[in-house]
Scaffold this motif. Structure first.
Motif, short mmCIF file in Angstrom:
data_model
loop_
_atom_site.label_atom_id
_atom_site.label_comp_id
_atom_site.label_asym_id
_atom_site.label_seq_id
_atom_site.Cartn_x
_atom_site.Cartn_y
_atom_site.Cartn_z
N ILE A 1 0.83 -1.20 0.00
CA ILE A 1 0.00 0.00 0.00
C ILE A 1 0.86 1.25 0.00
O ILE A 1 0.61 2.21 -0.75
CB ILE A 1 -0.95 -0.01 1.22
CG1 ILE A 1 -2.00 -1.11 1.06
CG2 ILE A 1 -1.62 1.35 1.39
CD1 ILE A 1 -2.81 -1.37 2.31
N SER A 2 1.91 1.26 0.82
CA SER A 2 2.80 2.42 0.92
C SER A 2 3.49 2.70 -0.41
O SER A 2 3.56 3.84 -0.87
CB SER A 2 3.84 2.19 2.01
OG SER A 2 4.65 3.32 2.19
N VAL A 3 4.00 1.64 -1.07
CA VAL A 3 4.67 1.80 -2.36
C VAL A 3 3.71 2.39 -3.38
O VAL A 3 4.04 3.34 -4.10
CB VAL A 3 5.23 0.45 -2.85
CG1 VAL A 3 5.61 0.52 -4.33
CG2 VAL A 3 6.45 0.05 -2.02
N GLU A 4 2.51 1.84 -3.45
CA GLU A 4 1.54 2.32 -4.45
C GLU A 4 1.13 3.77 -4.18
O GLU A 4 0.99 4.56 -5.12
CB GLU A 4 0.32 1.41 -4.47
CG GLU A 4 -0.64 1.73 -5.58
CD GLU A 4 -1.50 0.53 -5.99
OE1 GLU A 4 -2.35 0.72 -6.87
OE2 GLU A 4 -1.32 -0.57 -5.43
N GLU A 5 0.96 4.11 -2.92
CA GLU A 5 0.59 5.49 -2.58
C GLU A 5 1.68 6.47 -3.00
O GLU A 5 1.39 7.55 -3.55
CB GLU A 5 0.33 5.61 -1.08
CG GLU A 5 -0.98 4.98 -0.63
CD GLU A 5 -1.21 5.07 0.87
OE1 GLU A 5 -2.34 4.83 1.30
OE2 GLU A 5 -0.24 5.39 1.60
N VAL A 6 2.93 6.13 -2.75
CA VAL A 6 4.04 7.02 -3.13
C VAL A 6 4.11 7.18 -4.64
O VAL A 6 4.26 8.30 -5.16
CB VAL A 6 5.38 6.48 -2.59
CG1 VAL A 6 6.54 7.33 -3.10
CG2 VAL A 6 5.39 6.43 -1.08
N LEU A 7 3.99 6.10 -5.37
CA LEU A 7 4.06 6.18 -6.83
C LEU A 7 2.91 7.01 -7.39
O LEU A 7 3.10 7.81 -8.32
CB LEU A 7 4.03 4.77 -7.42
CG LEU A 7 5.25 3.89 -7.12
CD1 LEU A 7 5.00 2.46 -7.58
CD2 LEU A 7 6.51 4.45 -7.77
N ASN A 8 1.73 6.87 -6.81
CA ASN A 8 0.59 7.67 -7.26
C ASN A 8 0.80 9.15 -6.97
O ASN A 8 0.48 10.01 -7.81
CB ASN A 8 -0.70 7.18 -6.59
CG ASN A 8 -1.17 5.84 -7.14
OD1 ASN A 8 -0.85 5.49 -8.27
ND2 ASN A 8 -1.93 5.10 -6.35
N ARG A 9 1.36 9.47 -5.80
CA ARG A 9 1.63 10.87 -5.46
C ARG A 9 2.66 11.47 -6.40
O ARG A 9 2.61 12.66 -6.73
CB ARG A 9 2.13 10.99 -4.02
CG ARG A 9 1.04 10.86 -2.98
CD ARG A 9 1.45 11.51 -1.66
NE ARG A 9 2.70 11.01 -1.14
CZ ARG A 9 2.81 9.95 -0.35
NH1 ARG A 9 1.72 9.27 0.00
NH2 ARG A 9 3.98 9.56 0.11
N LYS A 10 3.61 10.66 -6.84
CA LYS A 10 4.66 11.12 -7.74
C LYS A 10 4.22 11.10 -9.21
O LYS A 10 4.99 11.44 -10.10
CB LYS A 10 5.91 10.26 -7.59
CG LYS A 10 6.52 10.25 -6.20
CD LYS A 10 7.13 11.57 -5.86
CE LYS A 10 7.79 11.54 -4.50
NZ LYS A 10 8.35 12.86 -4.11
N ASN A 11 2.97 10.69 -9.44
CA ASN A 11 2.43 10.58 -10.81
C ASN A 11 3.27 9.66 -11.69
O ASN A 11 3.49 9.94 -12.88
CB ASN A 11 2.31 11.97 -11.46
CG ASN A 11 1.30 12.86 -10.76
OD1 ASN A 11 0.20 12.41 -10.44
ND2 ASN A 11 1.69 14.09 -10.48
N ILE A 12 3.74 8.57 -11.11
CA ILE A 12 4.51 7.58 -11.85
C ILE A 12 3.57 6.43 -12.21
O ILE A 12 3.04 5.75 -11.32
CB ILE A 12 5.69 7.05 -11.02
CG1 ILE A 12 6.65 8.21 -10.68
CG2 ILE A 12 6.43 5.95 -11.77
CD1 ILE A 12 7.78 7.81 -9.75
N PRO A 13 3.32 6.20 -13.49
CA PRO A 13 2.40 5.12 -13.89
C PRO A 13 2.89 3.75 -13.42
O PRO A 13 4.07 3.43 -13.57
CB PRO A 13 2.39 5.21 -15.42
CG PRO A 13 2.85 6.60 -15.74
CD PRO A 13 3.82 6.96 -14.65
N ILE A 14 1.98 2.95 -12.89
CA ILE A 14 2.30 1.59 -12.47
C ILE A 14 1.87 0.65 -13.60
O ILE A 14 0.69 0.48 -13.87
CB ILE A 14 1.57 1.23 -11.16
CG1 ILE A 14 2.00 2.17 -10.04
CG2 ILE A 14 1.84 -0.23 -10.78
CD1 ILE A 14 1.15 2.06 -8.78
N LEU A 15 2.85 0.04 -14.25
CA LEU A 15 2.56 -0.83 -15.39
C LEU A 15 2.24 -2.26 -14.99
O LEU A 15 1.54 -2.97 -15.73
CB LEU A 15 3.75 -0.82 -16.37
CG LEU A 15 4.17 0.54 -16.93
CD1 LEU A 15 5.26 0.35 -17.98
CD2 LEU A 15 2.98 1.29 -17.52
#
Length: 220
Positions: A173-187
């Motif tokens: 959850i923490s990893v996904e939240e950080v990536l979303n805040r940074k606007n980094i697409p999760i492939l």
């Protein structure tokens, strides 16, 4: 181990071969689940192409050389260009990959804990991702082109129901939240369960290879 690292692909599958003195010593193959030889690489078109390449002969398959490999230990991240990236022995930890396909610059982090660190410790998800991202941009990666993949977060204490012990879920959850805040697409992502994983990133085609400790292999 010294030697070439080869990525070989055709219409039916793809494989990474680690070599030593022109001998195939280890492989990660997308066809391993249906191959009767598993990882022993007895004989197939992909194996033959790799052997011919090592012998200096041409092949009609797609073959690329990688410039070595880097492995991130617990709480570390590694960054490179055209190198195989690995995190091994993931239980509740997460292997986080950031990649800019336009420059070939990529990184992998071995995240141990959720959240951020006041002391800059990269065993924490937010701190690791921020530092890895910053260093990749300094190396020449284009932030707007960086994408992410991650895997891990198994429930190590599978007989425990207390939320505080569900560290794998909290890490994911923490990893996904950080990536979303940074606007980094999760492939791609592969998280949860109760089985350990090794995670490998192949920059030649952007694949995240997840190898479970029980033997199953995913190419994502």
């Amino acid at each position: 181990m010294s030697g070439d690292i080869l990525f070989v692909s055709n219409g039916s599958g793809k494989a990474i071969f680690l070599t030593s003195r022109d001998v195939l010593v280890k492989s990660f193959c997308s066809l391993s689940s249906t191959c009767s030889f598993q990882d022993s690489c007895r004989s197939c078109d992909i194996v033959s192409a790799a052997k011919n390449h090592l012998a200096g002969n041409k092949s009609n398959l797609n073959i690329k050389n990688l410039d070595g490999e880097l492995s991130a230990g617990i709480g570390e991240y590694k960054i490179g260009k055209n190198v195989l990236l690995k995190v091994m022995g993931l239980g509740s930890c997460i292997g986080v990959i950031l990649s800019d396909a336009s420059t070939g610059i990529c990184g992998i982090a071995h995240v141990l804990l959720p959240g951020a660190s006041d002391k800059g410790e990269t065993k924490y998800a937010e701190t690791a991702i921020e530092k890895m991202l910053e260093e990749m941009v300094k190396m020449g990666a284009r932030k707007s082109r960086i994408t992410a993949k991650f895997a891990g977060g198994a429930q190590v204490f599978k007989h425990m129901n207390l939320d505080i012990l569900k560290i794998g879920d909290r890490n994911a959850i923490s990893v996904e939240e950080v990536l979303n805040r940074k606007n980094i697409p999760i492939l791609a992502k592969d998280v949860g369960g109760d089985t350990g994983r090794n995670v490998i990133f192949n920059p030649a085609d952007g694949s995240m290879i997840v190898k479970y400790t029980k033997g199953d292999v995913l190419w994502l």
